[in-house]
Design a protein around this motif. Structure first.
Motif, PDB file in Angstrom:
ATOM      1  N   GLU A 219       0.835  -1.213   0.000  1.00 45.99           N
ATOM      2  CA  GLU A 219       0.000   0.000   0.000  1.00 45.99           C
ATOM      3  C   GLU A 219       0.869   1.262   0.000  1.00 45.99           C
ATOM      4  OE1 GLU A 219      -3.263   0.312  -0.058  1.00 45.99           O
ATOM      5  OE2 GLU A 219      -4.266  -1.345   0.994  1.00 45.99           O
ATOM      6  N   ILE A 220       1.918   1.227   0.846  1.00 47.49           N
ATOM      7  CA  ILE A 220       2.776   2.410   0.943  1.00 47.49           C
ATOM      8  C   ILE A 220       3.527   2.646  -0.364  1.00 47.49           C
ATOM      9  CG2 ILE A 220       4.755   3.434   2.160  1.00 47.49           C
ATOM     10  CD1 ILE A 220       3.761   2.207   4.713  1.00 47.49           C
ATOM     11  N   VAL A 221       3.972   1.570  -0.986  1.00 45.57           N
ATOM     12  CA  VAL A 221       4.663   1.716  -2.284  1.00 45.57           C
ATOM     13  C   VAL A 221       3.727   2.366  -3.298  1.00 45.57           C
ATOM     14  CG1 VAL A 221       5.568   0.431  -4.254  1.00 45.57           C
ATOM     15  CG2 VAL A 221       6.351  -0.117  -1.940  1.00 45.57           C
ATOM     16  N   ASN A 222       2.468   1.945  -3.311  1.00 49.24           N
ATOM     17  CA  ASN A 222       1.490   2.566  -4.213  1.00 49.24           C
ATOM     18  C   ASN A 222       1.339   4.053  -3.922  1.00 49.24           C
ATOM     19  OD1 ASN A 222       0.955   0.269  -5.588  1.00 49.24           O
ATOM     20  ND2 ASN A 222      -0.829  -0.314  -4.329  1.00 49.24           N
ATOM     21  N   LEU A 223       1.282   4.360  -2.612  1.00 46.35           N
ATOM     22  CA  LEU A 223       1.123   5.757  -2.194  1.00 46.35           C
ATOM     23  C   LEU A 223       2.294   6.588  -2.702  1.00 46.35           C
ATOM     24  CD1 LEU A 223      -0.659   7.575  -0.270  1.00 46.35           C
ATOM     25  CD2 LEU A 223       1.071   7.144   1.457  1.00 46.35           C
ATOM     26  N   ILE A 224       3.515   6.068  -2.519  1.00 46.13           N
ATOM     27  CA  ILE A 224       4.707   6.807  -2.959  1.00 46.13           C
ATOM     28  C   ILE A 224       4.693   6.966  -4.468  1.00 46.13           C
ATOM     29  CG2 ILE A 224       7.227   6.802  -3.041  1.00 46.13           C
ATOM     30  CD1 ILE A 224       7.199   5.249  -0.436  1.00 46.13           C
ATOM     31  N   ASP A 225       4.273   5.893  -5.178  1.00 40.71           N
ATOM     32  CA  ASP A 225       4.192   5.976  -6.634  1.00 40.71           C
ATOM     33  C   ASP A 225       3.308   7.123  -7.067  1.00 40.71           C
ATOM     34  OD1 ASP A 225       5.900   3.951  -7.171  1.00 40.71           O
ATOM     35  OD2 ASP A 225       4.358   2.382  -7.320  1.00 40.71           O
ATOM     36  N   SER A 226       2.141   7.237  -6.422  1.00 36.76           N
ATOM     37  CA  SER A 226       1.232   8.277  -6.902  1.00 36.76           C
ATOM     38  C   SER A 226       1.712   9.661  -6.496  1.00 36.76           C
ATOM     39  CB  SER A 226      -0.223   8.018  -6.453  1.00 36.76           C
ATOM     40  OG  SER A 226      -0.300   8.058  -5.066  1.00 36.76           O
ATOM     41  N   ILE A 227       2.406   9.745  -5.336  1.00 31.76           N
ATOM     42  CA  ILE A 227       3.001  11.035  -4.955  1.00 31.76           C
ATOM     43  C   ILE A 227       4.070  11.429  -5.972  1.00 31.76           C
ATOM     44  CG2 ILE A 227       4.672  12.051  -3.342  1.00 31.76           C
ATOM     45  CD1 ILE A 227       2.172  12.274  -2.010  1.00 31.76           C
ATOM     46  N   ALA A 228       4.908  10.469  -6.326  1.00 31.73           N
ATOM     47  CA  ALA A 228       6.000  10.755  -7.258  1.00 31.73           C
ATOM     48  C   ALA A 228       5.443  11.144  -8.621  1.00 31.73           C
ATOM     49  CB  ALA A 228       6.912   9.550  -7.368  1.00 31.73           C
ATOM     50  N   ARG A 229       4.309  10.526  -8.988  1.00 36.17           N
ATOM     51  CA  ARG A 229       3.734  10.764 -10.311  1.00 36.17           C
ATOM     52  C   ARG A 229       2.936  12.062 -10.339  1.00 36.17           C
ATOM     53  NH1 ARG A 229       1.002   6.218 -10.560  1.00 36.17           N
ATOM     54  NH2 ARG A 229      -0.829   7.320  -9.785  1.00 36.17           N
ATOM     55  N   ASP A 230       2.039  12.236  -9.345  1.00 31.00           N
ATOM     56  CA  ASP A 230       1.096  13.358  -9.406  1.00 31.00           C
ATOM     57  C   ASP A 230       1.461  14.508  -8.466  1.00 31.00           C
ATOM     58  OD1 ASP A 230      -0.264  11.499 -10.936  1.00 31.00           O
ATOM     59  OD2 ASP A 230      -1.407  10.773  -9.196  1.00 31.00           O
ATOM     60  N   GLY A 231       2.374  14.252  -7.542  1.00 33.11           N
ATOM     61  CA  GLY A 231       2.729  15.310  -6.598  1.00 33.11           C
ATOM     62  C   GLY A 231       1.833  15.325  -5.382  1.00 33.11           C
ATOM     63  N   PHE A 232       0.745  14.566  -5.412  1.00 30.29           N
ATOM     64  CA  PHE A 232      -0.112  14.505  -4.225  1.00 30.29           C
ATOM     65  C   PHE A 232      -0.809  13.148  -4.194  1.00 30.29           C
ATOM     66  CE2 PHE A 232      -4.333  14.643  -6.058  1.00 30.29           C
ATOM     67  CZ  PHE A 232      -4.069  15.118  -7.331  1.00 30.29           C
ATOM     68  N   THR A 261      15.007  23.074  -4.498  1.00 29.99           N
ATOM     69  CA  THR A 261      14.014  22.668  -5.493  1.00 29.99           C
ATOM     70  C   THR A 261      14.207  21.220  -5.900  1.00 29.99           C
ATOM     71  OG1 THR A 261      15.468  23.572  -7.156  1.00 29.99           O
ATOM     72  CG2 THR A 261      13.636  24.964  -6.474  1.00 29.99           C
ATOM     73  N   THR A 262      15.243  20.572  -5.349  1.00 27.25           N
ATOM     74  CA  THR A 262      15.463  19.185  -5.773  1.00 27.25           C
ATOM     75  C   THR A 262      14.723  18.218  -4.860  1.00 27.25           C
ATOM     76  OG1 THR A 262      17.485  19.169  -4.499  1.00 27.25           O
ATOM     77  CG2 THR A 262      17.724  19.533  -6.852  1.00 27.25           C
ATOM     78  N   ASN A 263      14.307  17.139  -5.480  1.00 23.84           N
ATOM     79  CA  ASN A 263      13.584  16.107  -4.780  1.00 23.84           C
ATOM     80  C   ASN A 263      14.600  15.191  -4.096  1.00 23.84           C
ATOM     81  OD1 ASN A 263      12.256  13.848  -4.049  1.00 23.84           O
ATOM     82  ND2 ASN A 263      11.171  13.569  -5.992  1.00 23.84           N
ATOM     83  N   ALA A 264      14.590  15.216  -2.758  1.00 28.86           N
ATOM     84  CA  ALA A 264      15.623  14.474  -2.039  1.00 28.86           C
ATOM     85  C   ALA A 264      15.113  13.132  -1.533  1.00 28.86           C
ATOM     86  CB  ALA A 264      16.130  15.297  -0.872  1.00 28.86           C
ATOM     87  N   GLY A 265      13.831  12.865  -1.727  1.00 25.76           N
ATOM     88  CA  GLY A 265      13.277  11.602  -1.250  1.00 25.76           C
ATOM     89  C   GLY A 265      11.849  11.798  -0.776  1.00 25.76           C
ATOM     90  N   PHE A 266      11.447  10.990   0.203  1.00 23.56           N
ATOM     91  CA  PHE A 266      10.054  11.032   0.654  1.00 23.56           C
ATOM     92  C   PHE A 266       9.981  10.998   2.165  1.00 23.56           C
ATOM     93  CE2 PHE A 266      10.347   9.007  -3.436  1.00 23.56           C
ATOM     94  CZ  PHE A 266       9.391   9.683  -4.182  1.00 23.56           C
ATOM     95  N   ILE A 267       8.917  11.558   2.691  1.00 21.54           N
ATOM     96  CA  ILE A 267       8.652  11.417   4.121  1.00 21.54           C
ATOM     97  C   ILE A 267       7.273  10.779   4.264  1.00 21.54           C
ATOM     98  CG2 ILE A 267       7.813  13.819   4.298  1.00 21.54           C
ATOM     99  CD1 ILE A 267       8.870  13.723   7.219  1.00 21.54           C
ATOM    100  N   ILE A 268       7.206   9.791   5.143  1.00 22.19           N
ATOM    101  CA  ILE A 268       5.939   9.092   5.353  1.00 22.19           C
ATOM    102  C   ILE A 268       5.537   9.266   6.801  1.00 22.19           C
ATOM    103  CG2 ILE A 268       4.868   6.804   5.443  1.00 22.19           C
ATOM    104  CD1 ILE A 268       6.764   6.168   3.071  1.00 22.19           C
ATOM    105  N   ILE A 269       4.288   9.616   7.005  1.00 18.20           N
ATOM    106  CA  ILE A 269       3.815   9.843   8.372  1.00 18.20           C
ATOM    107  C   ILE A 269       2.685   8.872   8.685  1.00 18.20           C
ATOM    108  CG2 ILE A 269       2.725  11.515   9.908  1.00 18.20           C
ATOM    109  CD1 ILE A 269       4.252  13.625   8.141  1.00 18.20           C
TER     110      ILE A 269
END
Lengths: 508, 293
Positions: A219-232, A261-269
């Motif tokens: 589920e989390i991988v899917n969430l990150i995928d959509s964040i990376a793709r759509d920004g939200f 302005t660079t994408n350094a990774g992700f934060i998950i809460i």
């Protein structure tokens, strides 16, 4: 020729000396910058000074809010506070002749720019004027070395404190926090994450699929995928059973970690939803209760209406007085029961927010007269007085306001068992409509003042326990008035009577 | 230095080289400077040199004991002054004393209020020290001296070019021109070029040369931009406060860029002026030094 040889010999001597000095400067610089303790730095400096200029005593002071003596070496000697102050304020090394003519004391402030870090003071077995400019230069350079060590330590401490603070901040958050780099390898995880996901191993630099339970990591991988793709992406609600069998509900949200302005990774809460789930469960229970009360009341009302109708019919047919009397008791009690059910239904309707105000224009005077007529029959001991102009047109819900007036005037009668005047007054105050109902009854005791509008609350004392009621009347009044965007207030004097004021906003 | 290669500079040089008695710093300054370049010089050597010029020696002691340094103990000998204040401070003190002596020798001219002008120089020095401190400069003695020396060319013009000086006074009396414009009109060059030329001749450090050259327009400074900014602002504050005589009645424009570089806001001025006036009080010894003896 001879002169030239002399010159060159002298030059050579000078060069050899300079090389020696540079060598020892290099050594002491290495000592200072590789030292891990201030003590060992001062030790090296002291040794260096002893070797070159017969230094025999040393003291070091460092600023920690105030100037604090830290280290003392070699012979004891006196220090002049005003010289310390002057030397630090002016950032100037200064050589002061000692009481003993053949000795001197050197004050070397440890400053960088305008930053004052401390001062070191050295005692030399050498006259002040015997120091050449080269010596003072070297001493100044060494003091810079010490100053920069002190400054480095200070900056390191500040940074450590800042980092520690951040860490504490992350660790004390009630949420689980996970950060990962662009390759989606975990970089940081706080303690709560371990609790949320029941993980025990070291997770840093691993992919979440390696360490999290499979369903959750998918589920989390899917969430990150959509964040990376759509920004939200929308928050996920996940649940899992803990090792103790407890069901854990939590929300998962994700964001891109941006540095500049660079994408350094992700934060998950991860956010615990147990509390909100519990609230939801209680709300559901409340809904069920409301539905139950509403159903039961309706079911009770139907048979009661039949009972009442048949009783009335029987009353007309009855010939004997005893029969008539019994039937009228049944009728009265049925009325009471019906009243109670009606009130329950009203409260239920109001509390569930289903109260709907049907605004219409009507003459309040007519309504009040109608209510008075209805209630006058209940008591002969009371005198109902109406004080108001000829007509009083308002815009409100006729039926609801009628309920308010029945309750207020009814209460006035009920709670003045010895009779007396009940004055109903209509007024306009600052454009608002004010209805007041004043009785000469038993009054409301002080301790009950802030409770009387609560449903089912009844003043319980020797004066009231003979008076019947459900405790719902004033709660209904207050809800209806509030639905009209008005307010109910009262003044009461125990033993002398109570006045209720209903204020309604002006008609539209 | 780029500026000295320009044609104008060459011309000025030609004019000035013809001057028979160019103003020189007292010998003692050159000697002290020589000693300081030799790492083996001791306080004793330097003290002996300074004592060879009693006028300078007594001034050095007075300045060393003045509130300008605020040393908490009495300094009784030149040797003591050298070890206590340090070698570089002594060089600075001797330089400022030398300038005072120079003023005495060249300053007495009817066409120029040289005492008022000296006062302006000291005030600019004092304000420079405060503004420099505010800007985080470590060597404040040098900043003070840079302020003190920013305008010496003016007095040289009035001493060595008396005919042109009359013209300059006339133009300034017209009230529409600054002293720099008047000098250019009368001479073809101004005091900044003279100061630059003079300080190069004296072998002063690059800081003093560049501040003298750039304090009207600090943006062109390359080596000592911050100190040039500082002296630029100090010069104008000293004029604005009406301390001494800067040569004309004008108040030059404050360069916005200098204020920005030093992060000085409008609201800082009252504090800077207050501190500057206090510093001027501590620097009174320099004003007194010209009158005494």
């Amino acid at each position: 020729m001879n002169q030239e040889i002399q010159r060159l010999t002298k030059l050579n001597e000078d060069l050899v000396r300079s090389i020696d000095e540079l060598k020892s400067l290099k050594e002491i610089a290495l000592d200072i910058f590789s030292a891990d303790k201030l003590e060992s730095i001062i030790e090296s400096v002291y040794k260096f000074f002893s070797k070159n200029w017969e230094c025999c005593g040393c003291k070091l002071f460092v600023y920690e809010e105030t100037l604090k003596a830290l280290i003392s070496k070699g012979d004891e000697f006196e220090i002049n506070d005003s010289l310390i102050q002057w030397s630090v304020d002016n950032a100037k090394p200064s050589i002061i002749p000692h009481k003993n003519e053949n000795m001197s004391v050197m004050y070397i402030p440890l400053t960088i720019g305008i930053k004052k870090l401390g001062i070191s003071v050295f005692l030399f077995k050498k006259k002040a004027e015997e120091f050449d400019s080269n010596a003072t230069d070297i001493i100044t350079v060494i003091s810079y070395y010490v100053s920069s060590y002190l400054l480095n330590q200070e900056l390191l401490n500040e940074e450590r404190e800042a980092t520690d603070y951040l860490r504490v901040l992350f660790e004390s958050m009630p949420n689980g926090i996970i950060t990962m780099n662009k390759e989606r390898l975990i970089q940081f995880v706080n303690r709560n994450t371990y609790l949320f996901l029941d993980i025990h191993d070291d997770v840093v630099d691993k992919h979440i699929s390696e360490v999290f339970p499979k369903d959750i990591s998918d589920e989390i991988v899917n969430l990150i995928d959509s964040i990376a793709r759509d920004g939200f992406a929308e928050e996920l609600i996940l649940s899992r059973k803990s090792q103790y069998g407890l069901e854990l509900n939590f929300a998962v949200s994700c964001n891109i970690l941006r540095i500049g302005t660079t994408n350094a990774g992700f934060i998950i809460i991860l956010r615990d939803m147990t509390a909100s789930k519990e609230l939801e469960r209680l709300r559901e229970l409340d809904r069920l209760k409301d539905a139950f009360v509403s159903n039961v009341s309706h079911e009770l009302k139907t048979p009661l209406t039949s009972i009442r109708a048949y009783t009335e019919a029987l009353q007309e047919m009855a010939t004997e007085d005893t029969q008539k009397e019994f039937l009228s008791v049944i009728l009265e009690e049925s009325d009471r029961l019906l009243n109670l059910i009606n009130e329950l239904l009203s409260v239920q309707r109001i509390q569930s927010g289903r109260i709907k105000v049907n605004y219409q224009k009507f003459d309040l005077l007519v309504l009040i007269k109608e209510v008075m007529k209805l209630l006058e029959k209940q008591s002969s001991k009371h005198k109902l007085i109406l004080e108001c102009p000829d007509s009083f047109h308002v815009e409100a819900d006729y039926n609801l306001i009628k309920e308010v007036m029945i309750n207020l005037i009814g209460n006035a009668i009920k709670y003045s068992p010895n009779g007396g005047d009940i004055t109903i007054k209509l007024d306009i105050n600052e454009g608002n409509i004010v209805i007041s109902v004043k009785d000469q009854g038993i009054g409301i005791p002080k301790e009950a003042h802030d409770k009387i509008f609560q449903p089912f609350y009844r003043v319980d004392n020797s004066l009231t326990n003979t008076i019947s009621g459900t405790g719902l009347g004033l709660s209904i009044v207050s809800s209806i008035v509030q639905a009209h965007k008005g307010k109910v207030e009262f003044e009461s004097d125990t033993g002398k009577g109570t006045t209720f004021f209903v204020t309604l906003p002006p008609s539209k | 230095m780029a500026i000295t290669t320009t044609q104008l500079q060459e011309q000025i040089k030609l004019v000035l080289e013809k001057l028979k008695d160019i103003p020189t710093l007292p010998q003692v300054y050159t000697q002290v400077q020589g000693f300081l370049e030799n790492p083996k010089s001791s306080a004793k050597n330097i003290a002996e040199t300074i004592q060879s010029d009693p006028a300078i020696a007594s001034k050095v002691l007075k300045i060393a004991n003045s509130p300008f340094y605020g040393f908490p103990q009495r300094i009784t000998t030149i040797t003591h002054a050298i070890v206590v204040l340090g070698f570089s401070s002594i060089k600075n003190i001797v330089l400022s004393c030398s300038v005072v002596e120079l003023f005495k020798s060249v300053g007495e001219t009817e066409m120029f209020d040289y005492k008022g002008f000296w006062k302006h120089c000291v005030a600019t020095g004092a304000f420079s020290k405060i503004i420099g401190k505010n800007a985080g400069i470590a060597n404040l003695e040098e900043v003070f001296l840079a302020g003190l020396l920013h305008d010496l060319g003016k007095i040289v013009i009035f001493k060595y070019f008396p005919d042109e000086a009359k013209k300059i006074n006339k133009i300034i009396a017209g009230g529409k021109k600054t002293i720099g414009q008047a000098e250019k009109e009368a001479l073809g060059f101004s005091h900044t070029e003279i100061s630059t030329w003079l300080y190069e001749k004296w072998n002063l450090s690059r800081l003093f040369i560049e501040v003298a050259m750039c304090h009207h327009n600090p943006a062109i400074a390359t080596h000592s931009r911050v100190t040039s900014d500082v002296v630029h602002i100090a010069d104008i504050l000293a004029r604005a406060m009406g301390i001494g005589w800067a040569g004309d009645h004008s108040l030059p424009n404050l360069q916005e860029s200098s204020l920005n570089r030093l992060r000085i806001k409008g609201s800082d001025f009252s504090r800077l002026i207050q501190q500057g006036m206090a510093e001027l009080g501590r620097s009174k010894i320099f004003i007194d030094a010209l009158g005494s003896e």
